[in-house]
Design a protein around this motif. Structure first.
Motif, short mmCIF file in Angstrom:
data_model
loop_
_atom_site.label_atom_id
_atom_site.label_comp_id
_atom_site.label_asym_id
_atom_site.label_seq_id
_atom_site.Cartn_x
_atom_site.Cartn_y
_atom_site.Cartn_z
N ALA A 232 33.96 31.58 31.10
CA ALA A 232 33.95 30.75 29.90
C ALA A 232 35.33 30.18 29.59
O ALA A 232 35.46 29.29 28.77
CB ALA A 232 33.45 31.56 28.72
N ASP A 233 36.35 30.71 30.27
CA ASP A 233 37.70 30.19 30.06
C ASP A 233 37.96 29.13 31.12
O ASP A 233 38.12 29.43 32.28
CB ASP A 233 38.69 31.35 30.18
CG ASP A 233 40.13 30.88 30.15
OD1 ASP A 233 40.37 29.67 29.91
OD2 ASP A 233 41.03 31.71 30.35
N ALA A 234 38.02 27.88 30.68
CA ALA A 234 38.13 26.78 31.64
C ALA A 234 39.40 26.84 32.47
O ALA A 234 39.48 26.24 33.54
CB ALA A 234 38.05 25.46 30.89
N ASN A 235 40.40 27.56 31.99
CA ASN A 235 41.66 27.63 32.73
C ASN A 235 41.73 28.77 33.71
O ASN A 235 42.68 28.88 34.47
CB ASN A 235 42.84 27.78 31.75
CG ASN A 235 42.93 26.57 30.84
OD1 ASN A 235 42.68 25.46 31.28
ND2 ASN A 235 43.25 26.80 29.57
N SER A 236 40.75 29.63 33.70
CA SER A 236 40.83 30.79 34.58
C SER A 236 40.60 30.36 36.02
O SER A 236 39.92 29.37 36.30
CB SER A 236 39.81 31.85 34.17
OG SER A 236 38.51 31.38 34.47
N GLU A 237 41.17 31.16 36.93
CA GLU A 237 41.04 30.86 38.35
C GLU A 237 39.57 30.86 38.76
O GLU A 237 39.11 30.00 39.52
CB GLU A 237 41.80 31.93 39.14
CG GLU A 237 41.93 31.62 40.61
CD GLU A 237 42.72 32.70 41.33
OE1 GLU A 237 42.76 33.85 40.84
OE2 GLU A 237 43.30 32.39 42.37
N VAL A 238 38.84 31.81 38.23
CA VAL A 238 37.43 31.94 38.57
C VAL A 238 36.65 30.71 38.15
O VAL A 238 35.82 30.18 38.89
CB VAL A 238 36.87 33.22 37.88
CG1 VAL A 238 35.41 33.09 37.62
CG2 VAL A 238 37.13 34.43 38.71
N SER A 239 36.96 30.26 36.96
CA SER A 239 36.25 29.11 36.43
C SER A 239 36.50 27.88 37.27
O SER A 239 35.60 27.10 37.58
CB SER A 239 36.74 28.90 34.99
OG SER A 239 35.98 27.94 34.36
N GLN A 240 37.75 27.70 37.68
CA GLN A 240 38.09 26.52 38.47
C GLN A 240 37.49 26.59 39.86
O GLN A 240 37.00 25.60 40.39
CB GLN A 240 39.61 26.38 38.56
CG GLN A 240 40.25 26.49 37.18
CD GLN A 240 41.42 25.58 37.02
OE1 GLN A 240 42.18 25.43 37.96
NE2 GLN A 240 41.56 24.98 35.85
N LEU A 241 37.50 27.78 40.45
CA LEU A 241 36.91 27.94 41.78
C LEU A 241 35.41 27.69 41.72
O LEU A 241 34.82 27.15 42.66
CB LEU A 241 37.17 29.34 42.31
CG LEU A 241 38.54 29.55 42.94
CD1 LEU A 241 38.76 31.03 43.19
CD2 LEU A 241 38.67 28.78 44.24
N ALA A 242 34.80 28.08 40.62
CA ALA A 242 33.35 27.91 40.50
C ALA A 242 32.97 26.44 40.49
O ALA A 242 31.88 26.06 40.91
CB ALA A 242 32.84 28.60 39.24
#
Lengths: 256, 692, 410
Positions: free
Chosen positions: A201-211
Motif C-alpha cells: 500500500a506504500d507506493a514508494n516501497s520497493e515491493v510496491s514498485q516491483l509489483a
C-alpha cells in the motif's frame, strides 16, 4: 487492490530469475513456525511446508527443457478471500489492519473445506500429531504456538515477528514500525535475495514498485482473489506458462 | 405418597431448564473448548529472554557468519550476518537448521568400540582411557611392523590441524593427510615446488568455466549465487556450466553445455587443443612439446564425437575462456578422475591465471602461532601417494563436516590389520566403519578456528564460538591428540586448551599487522594495523567476525609440468558407454556432505521433493518410455558390481541415456554399485534396469 | 419366538434365519468400528486423504447418501403438503431410510473432521458466508426432525403400542406431523442446496464454480432438484429390493408408478436445467476464470464421456423411460430407469467432489489420483452395514409398509 493510505498491506514479490531452489526459505519457515519434521510415512502430499518450493519447467524435452524454482506460500488473498468465506466457524480471519489472512488453530475443526477452496494449495493439514526428536523441542520458537493434529495451518507472513516488532516499537514509544523491523523468516533467509517483502500500500516501497514492473505477474489473476504475492521473471517462457496476459491487463487498468 | 409419572417428568424437565440458567453448562462448554486447544503431550515452546548472539558456522569451509537467536541461553534459530564481507548474510540449507544437530539420534556421548561381523555391527561403550590404551597399543604394533600411522584431516588449516601435523611428524612412519578441495591439490602438485594454499578467486573473474561444480548451489560460500547474479545482470561475469544434467547452476548460468557424463577430461583437452593451435596461450612449461603431442589427438571433431557436442561449442568455449581475461576454470573433485581434474587445471595454467586476480588465487599460509614443524615434507601426503593397504592406524578427524572423504579410497589404503579411529559427533552407517569412535562436540558446542573458503581471493580466518555447553563425555580433537600423544610417548605436542591456542593464534595474526578484520557487532571493517589490541582482534573473531588477508602479490613461480597426470590418458577410454544406460551420481554437495543433517531437512526432501531423497532414480521420460518404466514404479538397478532398489522418477532435465541417482540414504549401497577409477572417484557406470 | 413384537397380519422369517441374515452386516459394522477407532485414536493419517485431496471418499459418501436419502423429505412433502395419499404406503420406509442416511452421514462426518470435540464450534461461531455452516445447522436440525418422525413409527410397534401412554404420545406427535414435514422440507431444501453450494462457491476451483442466482450458485438449485428427482427413485429401488428379499408384495403397483412418474418429471426438468447450466459454464463461466472447459477433460480416464454419461445416459434416458407410461408399467424398465437415475446422481456427486480436487488449478499442477485406504472403505461399508441392520430391524418389527398386510392376505 484495496489500497489504504493508513493501513499497510503486506505483500511479496518473488524474483524467479534469482531463485536457485536451495530450500533455505522452506527450512527457515519451519524453524520459525515450529513446524515438526516429517513422520516416516509422510510425503510430498501429506507434509507440512508453509513455504514450499516447486520446480516449474517449460514442458520441453531435453535439452530445451528449462526450469525456474517457484517458492509458494499463502498469497493472503485480498478480495473475497476464498478460505475465509468458507470456514464454518470463522477460524480464518482477514486482518484489516495488515491484510494478513490469519488462521486460528484452536478454533479449527479440521473439516478441510478451506483446503479445497484454496487454489494456491497453500494450506496444510496436521495428519499426524507433531513430534520432535528428544531435546529438539527446546529449540521451539516461543512467539509461535504449537498445533495438534486435526487442524489446518498455513503461512501468516510470520505474524509472530510482526507482533514482536510492534512490541519493541511500543517499548520505545513508537506507534509505527520501520520497514526493516518486520521481515518474515523466508525473505530473511533467502541467500539470493529473491524474496522481497514489504507494504504494497506504500507506493514508494520497493515491493510496491516491483509489483508494478512489467515483468511481474500474479498466479491465477483471473480468479479475482487479488493475491498479495507477485512473481517476477524476464524469461518469456515463464510468462507463457503462467498465462500472465491478464496480469498485464490488470496492471494497465489499475495504473494507466 | 404417590409420585406420578407426570410429576417425575415435570421435575426432570424443570431441572433441565433450570440448569441452563446456571453457569454449569456454559462453563463446561467453555472448559471443553479450552481442553481441546492442545493435547497435553504436544510440546510447548519454552519462554525466556530473547537475545541475539553472533558466531561463525563450522559446518563447512565457507565459514558463514551467523546470527543466533536465543531464548534464555538456548539457540532457537539461525540467520546470516548481512554485513559479513565473505558470507554477506547468506546461509545454506544445512546451516539454517544446524542448531538441531545436538539432538540427532546418531549422536555419540561416549567412546565406542565397533565390531563388524558378517555384515552387522555391534558397538560397545568404553571409557576414554580404555580407548587411548587400545589405540596406543595399535600404534606400538605399527611401529614394530613398520606400518604407517596416518592422521586424515578433512578441514586443514585449523589449530587442530597443526597439532595433528606435530603428532604425525613425531610418530614413526607418521603421515599427515589433508583432504581439501581436490582439484586445487592436483593443481598444486603440478608445480615442482609447493606454491602455497590455493583458492579460486571467483569474485574477480570475468569468465568462469565450471565442469560440474555447483557454484550456485552452496558450493563454496552460499552467497556465491547472489554475487554471480549481481555481476551477471550487469554483464560483468559469465558462467559457462559444463555438465550432463541441467542442475540448478546450469539453470542460472549464462550458458549450459551438456556433455556426456565422464567426458570432462576430453572436453578440457579439446579446449587445450584449440588454445594451443590458435596460439592463445603464452604458458611456458618444460614439457610443452610432450603435452602438445598428448593433446594433438583431442581435436575438436574427435572430442565433439566423444562428448556429444558440436565442434563449434568446443572452439567457442576455448576462445571465450582464453580471450576474456581474467578467466578461471573449476572442476568438481569428488566425481572426477585425476585426469579430468588435471586437464581442467591445465587450462588455468595455459591462460596463466595462477596467482592473478580473477584466476587461481595463491594465498599465504595463515600463521598458527605454534612451533614450526620440521620435516613437514616427509609427513605431508595426499591419499594417492600412499601405497595401498599400508596404513595400520588411521585417525580421521571428522569432528567438522564439509569435507569429502572418499570412503573407498580410505578403505583402499587401510592395511588388512588396520584400525580406524574416527573423531566424530555421530556414529553413522557407512560401509567404511571405524573401529573406534571418539565423540566430539557439534556446532555451537565448542570453539574452533576455521580457515578459508575455497572461492575467495585471500586467506581468511574465523572462529566458531560456542554458545552452549557440550555434553559430558565429548572431547575436542585437540584434547584427544594431546592425550594420545602422551599415551604413545610423543613428546612435543602443544599443550593448552583449544581456547588458549586459538587465542594465541589471534594474537599472532594481530602481530602480523596485515589484512582486515570484520567486526560483526559493529558491522565495521578495519585494517589490523588500526586495531588497538589483541583483545579487539579476539573479540571481533569470536562474535561472528573474520580476518581477511590482504591479497598476495606473487612475483615468481616455480616451473610446472602440464602432462603430469596425463600419461595414461587415452581418448578411447574417456567415453562412457554411448549406447548403454549409464548410472551417474547426483551428489548434493554441501547440503548432504559427509555428516548428519537435521531431521527438519525432510521439508526439502521427502515433504516437497525439492531435493532428491531416499533411493530415487531420475530418468529422462523418453529413456523411461523406451525401457518401459513409468513414474513412481520400483526398479532394480543392476551394475556389474551389485544391485540396488530405487523408485523411478521422470526428469526432463536429464540427458537421455543417463540414470541419475541420489545418494542421500543408503549411500553405501549406492557407492558399492558404481565403478571407481584409479583414484577412487565414482565413474559413470553402465547399468541395467528391471522392474521389481 | 419374537412373534409378539411383529405386527399382526404379516409374517417374518424365523429368528434364526434373521440372525443369520444380520450376521455379515454385524461383522462389517464391527470392522468399520475398528477402522473408526484407528482414525480417532491415531489420526487421519490412517486415510489416504492428503493436502491435495482434502476431501475424499467420506465426503463423497456424505453427499451421495444425503442426496439419495432426500426421498425422506420429498415423500413427506408430497404426502403431507401436496396430499398425494398413495405415498402413505412408503412414507415410513422413506423416513427410516432418510434417518439411516443422515445419521450415517453425520457419524462419518464426526470421524472425518480432525477435531470432533470441537464440532459444536460451528454453532458458537457461525460464519454466515459459509455454505458449510448452513449445511451443519440444517443437517443437525433435520436429523432431529427425522428422529422425531421415526419415533412414531417405532411407537406403533405391536408391543410398544400396548403402553397406552406411548399410544397417546404417538397420537399427539402425529398431529404435529405436518409441521415436522414442513420444517423438514424447508431444512432439507436448504441443506441439499447448500451441499451443492459447497462446491459452487469455490472460486478457486473453476471446474466446480458456478455463477450465482441471488446469493446461491446454480449448483445450489441443481442439487435440490437432482435430490428431489433421485429421492423417489431410491425409495422405489429400496422398496423393490425389500420386496424381493422378503418375497412379499409390499406396495401396490400404483405406488411404484406414482414414484416413477414424479421422479421422471422432476428428472427431465433437472436435465434441462443442468444442460443449460453446463452450456453456460462451458461458454462463459469457465473461460472467464481463465480455464477452457475442454482443458478439464483431457486427462486419461477422465474424458467428456463422464459428462455425457451423467447427463444423457443417466439423466435424459431414465427420465424419458419414466415418463413413458408403457415403459413405466414394465417393471424391468422401471427398475432400470430408477437405477440409472440414482447412478446419475452418484456420478454427479463424484464429479463434484473427487474430480474437482483431482484437476490442476495452478499452471504447474499435475492431475492427481487418490485411492481410499482400507480404513476409509471399511467406514463406508460400516455405514452400509448400519443401514442394513437398522432397516432390517425396522422392517421386522415395525410397520414400514402399511399396504403389506392387505397385500399379504390377497
Amino acid at each position: 487492490m484495496e489500497s489504504n493510505q493508513n493501513k499497510p498491506r503486506y505483500g511479496m514479490v518473488i524474483d524467479l530469475d534469482r531463485c536457485n531452489g536451495c530450500g533455505n526459505c522452506t527450512l527457515a519457515c519451519a524453524v520459525e513456525n515450529n513446524i515438526p519434521p516429517a513422520q516416516p510415512e509422510e510425503n510430498e502430499r501429506t507434509g507440512i511446508t508453509w513455504m514450499r518450493v516447486y520446480k516449474v519447467d517449460n514442458d520441453k524435452p531435453y535439452p530445451e527443457n528449462r526450469a525456474v524454482y517457484l517458492p509458494l506460500t499463502c498469497h493472503q488473498c485480498d478480495h473475497h478471500t476464498p478460505c475465509e468465506s468458507v470456514c464454518p466457524q470463522k477460524a480464518v480471519e482477514y486482518d484489516t489492519e495488515t491484510g494478513i489472512v490469519a488462521q486460528i488453530p484452536v478454533r479449527c475443526l479440521g473439516c478441510r473445506y478451506c483446503m479445497t477452496a484454496c487454489p494456491y494449495h497453500a494450506r496444510y493439514f496436521n495428519w499426524w500429531d507433531p513430534e520432535w526428536l528428544k531435546g529438539m523441542e527446546t529449540t521451539l520458537n516461543p512467539d509461535v504456538s504449537t498445533r495438534m493434529r486435526g487442524v489446518v495451518e498455513k503461512c501468516n507472513f510470520c505474524h509472530g515477528r510482526l507482533q514482536a516488532a510492534r512490541a519493541k516499537a511500543a517499548v520505545e514509544g513508537r506507534r509505527a514500525i520501520a520497514d526493516s523491523e518486520y521481515i518474515p523468516a523466508c525473505a530473511e533467509s533467502c541467500p539470493t535475495k529473491a524474496i522481497y517483502f514489504g507494504n504494497l500500500a506504500d507506493a514508494n516501497s520497493e515491493v510496491s514498485q516491483l509489483a508494478k514492473d512489467k515483468y511481474s505477474f500474479r498466479l491465477l489473476e483471473q480468479l479475482g482473489t487479488e493475491p498479495k504475492v507477485y512473481f517476477r521473471s524476464e524469461q518469456p517462457w515463464v510468462h507463457q506458462k503462467m498465462d500472465t496476459k491478464l496480469s498485464a491487463a490488470a496492471k494497465e487498468n489499475a495504473h494507466g | 405418597m404417590n409420585i406420578t409419572r407426570r410429576e417425575i417428568l415435570r421435575f426432570v424437565g424443570g431441572s433441565a431448564l433450570g440448569l441452563l440458567l446456571t453457569p454449569i453448562p456454559w462453563k463446561a462448554l467453555d472448559d471443553s473448548a479450552v481442553w481441546t486447544q492442545n493435547w497435553p503431550w504436544i510440546p510447548e515452546p519454552r519462554r525466556g529472554d530473547i537475545s541475539f548472539k553472533l558466531t561463525t558456522c563450522s559446518l563447512c569451509p565457507a565459514a558463514c557468519g551467523m546470527r543466533v537467536r536465543c531464548v534464555g541461553n538456548q539457540p532457537v534459530s539461525l540467520s546470516g550476518i548481512q554485513t559479513h564481507p565473505l558470507s554477506q548474510g547468506a546461509l545454506c540449507p544445512m546451516g539454517i537448521v544446524a542448531h538441531h544437530l545436538r539432538y540427532h539420534p546418531a549422536r555419540v556421548s561416549r567412546p565406542l568400540r565397533i565390531i563388524q561381523k558378517n555384515g552387522s555391527s555391534r558397538s560397545t561403550a568404553m571409557t576414554f582411557d580404555e580407548a587411548l590404551d587400545d589405540i596406543s597399543f595399535a600404534m606400538k604394533d605399527a611401529r614394530v611392523s613398520s606400518q604407517t600411522i596416518a592422521v586424515v584431516d578433512g578441514r586443514p588449516g585449523r589449530t587442530a590441524s597443526h597439532l595433528f601435523r606435530q603428532f604425525a611428524a613425531q610418530v614413526p612412519y607418521g603421515r599427515y593427510i589433508s583432504y581439501s578441495e581436490v582439484s586445487l591439490d592436483v593443481l598444486g602438485s603440478m608445480f615442482e615446488k609447493p606454491i602455497g594454499p590455493l583458492g579460486y578467486d571467483l569474485d574477480h573473474a570475468q569468465v568462469i568455466v565450471s565442469f560440474g561444480v555447483p557454484l550456485c548451489d552452496c558450493w563454496g560460500t552460499p552467497a556465491r549465487t547472489a554475487r554471480y547474479l549481481g555481476k551477471k545482470f550487469e554483464g560483468k561475469q559469465k558462467l559457462l556450466q559444463i555438465e550432463a544434467y541441467r542442475s540448478r547452476t546450469s539453470e542460472m548460468a549464462d550458458r549450459w553445455i551438456p556433455i556426456r557424463p565422464g567426458t570432462d577430461a576430453a572436453f578440457a583437452l579439446g579446449m587445450a587443443h584449440v588454445i594451443l593451435k590458435e596460439k592463445l596461450s603464452q604458458a611456458k612449461s618444460k614439457d610443452l612439446s610432450e603435452f602438445e603431442s598428448i593433446v594433438s589427438t583431442f581435436s575438436p571433431s574427435v572430442v565433439a564425437e566423444v562428448c556429444g557436442v558440436s565442434e563449434d561449442t568446443i572452439v567457442e568455449t576455448a576462445r571465450v575462456f582464453s580471450m576474456s581475461k581474467p578467466s578461471v576454470a573449476v572442476i568438481d573433485g569428488l566425481t572426477n578422475s585425476r585426469e579430468a581434474q588435471a586437464a581442467v587445471m591445465i587450462l588455468n595454467l595455459l591462460v596463466g591465471n595462477v596467482g592473478w586476480k580473477g584466476g587461481v588465487a595463491v594465498r599465504r599460509e595463515v600463521p598458527t602461532g605454534l612451533a614450526d614443524i620440521k620435516n613437514t615434507e616427509s609427513i605431508n601426503s595426499n591419499m594417492y601417494s600412499i601405497p595401498d593397504h599400508s596404513i595400520r592406524v588411521m585417525l580421521i578427524d571428522e569432528s567438522l563436516s564439509g569435507c569429502q572423504l572418499s570412503d573407498t579410497l580410505l578403505q583402499k589404503k587401510l592395511a588388512e590389520n588396520g584400525i580406524v579411529v574416527s573423531l566424530s559427533p555421530f556414529v553413522t552407517e557407512r560401509p567404511f566403519c571405524a573401529q573406534y569412535v571418539i565423540p566430539t562436540p557439534v556446532f555451537l558446542e565448542s570453539l574452533t578456528d576455521l580457515s578459508s573458503p575455497h572461492d575467495s581471493e585471500s586467506s581468511s580466518m574465523s572462529i566458531s564460538f560456542p554458545l552452549v555447553p557440550s555434553p559430558t563425555g565429548v572431547v575436542d580433537p585437540i584434547y584427544f591428540i594431546q592425550r594420545l600423544a602422551s599415551a604413545a610417548g610423543v613428546v612435543n605436542i602443544e599443550s593448552g586448551t583449544m581456547e588458549e591456542l586459538v587465542k594465541r593464534r589471534a594474537g599472532v595474526l594481530y602481530g602480523e599487522k596485515r589484512g582486515t578484520v570484520f567486526n560483526a557487532s559493529t558491522g565495521q571493517l578495519s585494517g589490523v594495523r588500526n586495531l588497538l589490541s589483541t583483545d579487539d582482534m579476539w573479540n571481533a573473531l569470536i562474535t561472528g567476525g573474520c580476518w581477511i588477508d590482504s591479497a598476495e602479490i606473487v612475483k615468481s613461480f616455480p616451473a610446472f609440468r602440464l602432462s603430469a597426470f596425463l600419461s595414461k590418458v587415452d581418448i578411447n577410454k574417456l567415453q562412457s558407454g554411448k549406447n548403454q544406460l549409464v548410472l551417474v551420481p547426483f551428489i548434493e554437495k554441501t547440503v548432504y556432505s559427509n555428516s548428519e543433517i537435521s531431521p527438519l531437512m525432510s521439508k526439502v526432501g521427502q515433504e516437497s521433493g525439492l531435493r532428491p531423497f531416499g533411493c530415487r532414480a531420475y530418468l529422462n521420460p523418453t529413456t523411461a518410455e523406451v525401457i518401459g518404466i513409468h513414474e513412481g514404479c520400483r526398479i532394480v538397478l543392476q551394475t556389474n558390481k551389485g544391485s540396488m532398489e530405487a523408485e523411478a522418477r521422470y526428469d526432463a532435465s536429464i540427458m537421455p541415456g543417463i540414470v541419475g541417482v541420489s545418494n542421500t540414504t543408503h549411500p553405501q549401497n549406492f557407492i558399492a554399485l558404481c565403478e571407481m577409477n584409479d583414484n577412487a572417484a565414482i565413474c559413470p557406470t553402465p547399468v541395467k534396469i528391471q522392474k521389481v | 419366538m419374537d412373534k409378539q413384537y411383529i405386527a399382526r397380519g404379516v409374517s417374518r422369517m424365523s429368528i434364526k434365519k434373521f440372525g443369520l441374515w444380520m450376521l455379515p452386516w454385524s461383522i462389517m459394522l464391527i470392522l468399520g468400528a475398528y477402522a473408526v477407532y484407528l482414525c480417532l485414536i491415531k489420526g487421519l493419517n490412517q486415510t489416504n486423504m492428503d493436502n491435495r485431496f482434502a476431501f475424499g471418499l467420506w465426503i463423497y459418501l456424505d453427499l451421495t447418501v444425503i442426496a439419495l436419502g432426500a426421498g425422506a423429505f420429498f415423500t413427506g412433502f408430497l404426502l403431507y403438503i401436496l396430499k398425494k395419499k398413495e405415498l402413505k404406503a412408503v412414507i415410513n420406509s422413506a423416513v427410516v431410510i432418510g434417518f439411516i442416511c443422515y445419521s450415517g452421514a453425520v457419524g462419518v462426518l464426526m470421524v472425518d473432521v480432525g477435531q470432533p470435540l470441537r464440532a459444536w464450534f460451528t454453532f458458537w461461531h457461525p460464519n454466515v458466508h459459509s455454505m458449510l455452516t448452513e449445511v451443519t445447522f440444517c443437517i443437525t436440525c433435520y436429523l432431529l426432525v427425522l428422529a422425531i418422525e421415526y419415533v412414531p413409527v417405532i411407537l406403533k410397534n405391536r408391543k410398544i403400542k400396548q403402553f397406552s401412554s406411548m399410544l397417546v404420545f404417538e397420537h399427539e406427535l402425529h398431529k404435529l406431523i405436518i409441521v415436522f414435514a414442513a420444517v423438514g422440507t424447508f431444512l432439507s431444501f436448504f441443506h441439499q442446496g447448500s451441499l451443492g453450494g459447497l462446491y459452487g462457491v469455490l472460486i478457486g476451483r473453476p471446474f466446480a464454480f458456478r455463477p450465482a442466482l441471488g446469493i446461491w450458485p446454480t449448483t445450489f438449485f441443481l442439487f435440490i432438484i437432482s435430490a428431489a428427482a433421485a429421492g423417489p427413485c431410491f425409495i422405489l429401488l429400496t422398496t423393490a429390493l425389500a420386496s424381493k428379499l422378503s418375497h412379499k408384495h409390499l406396495v401396490t403397483k400404483e405406488v411404484y408408478q406414482m414414484l416413477g412418474k414424479i421422479s421422471g418429471s422432476i428428472l427431465i426438468f433437472y436435465v434441462l436445467l443442468k444442460t443449460i447450466d453446463t452450456l453456460i459454464w462451458i461458454n462463459s463461466t469457465s473461460p472467464s476464470l481463465g480455464f477452457s472447459a475442454a482443458s478439464f477433460y483431457k486427462f486419461s480416464g477422465f474424458g467428456t464421456w463422464i459428462m455425457f454419461t451423467e447427463i444423457v445416459l443417466c439423466g435424459l434416458i431414465p427420465a424419458l423411460i419414466l415418463l413413458n407410461k408403457k415403459m413405466r408399467m414394465h417393471f424391468a424398465w422401471l427398475i432400470t430407469a430408477a437405477s440409472l437415475a440414482c447412478v446419475g446422481i452418484v456420478i454427479n456427486r463424484f464429479v463434484m467432489t473427487i474430480q474437482t480436487l483431482a484437476l490442476p488449478t495452478l499452471p504447474f499442477d499435475q492431475f492427481l489420483s487418490y485411492v481410499p485406504s482400507w480404513q476409509e472403505v471399511a467406514t463406508f461399508l460400516a455405514v452400509l452395514a448400519y443401514g442394513m441392520l437398522v432397516y432390517s430391524l425396522s422392517f421386522r418389527y415395525l410397520t414400514l409398509f402399511p399396504q403389506e398386510r392387505e397385500l399379504e392376505s390377497l
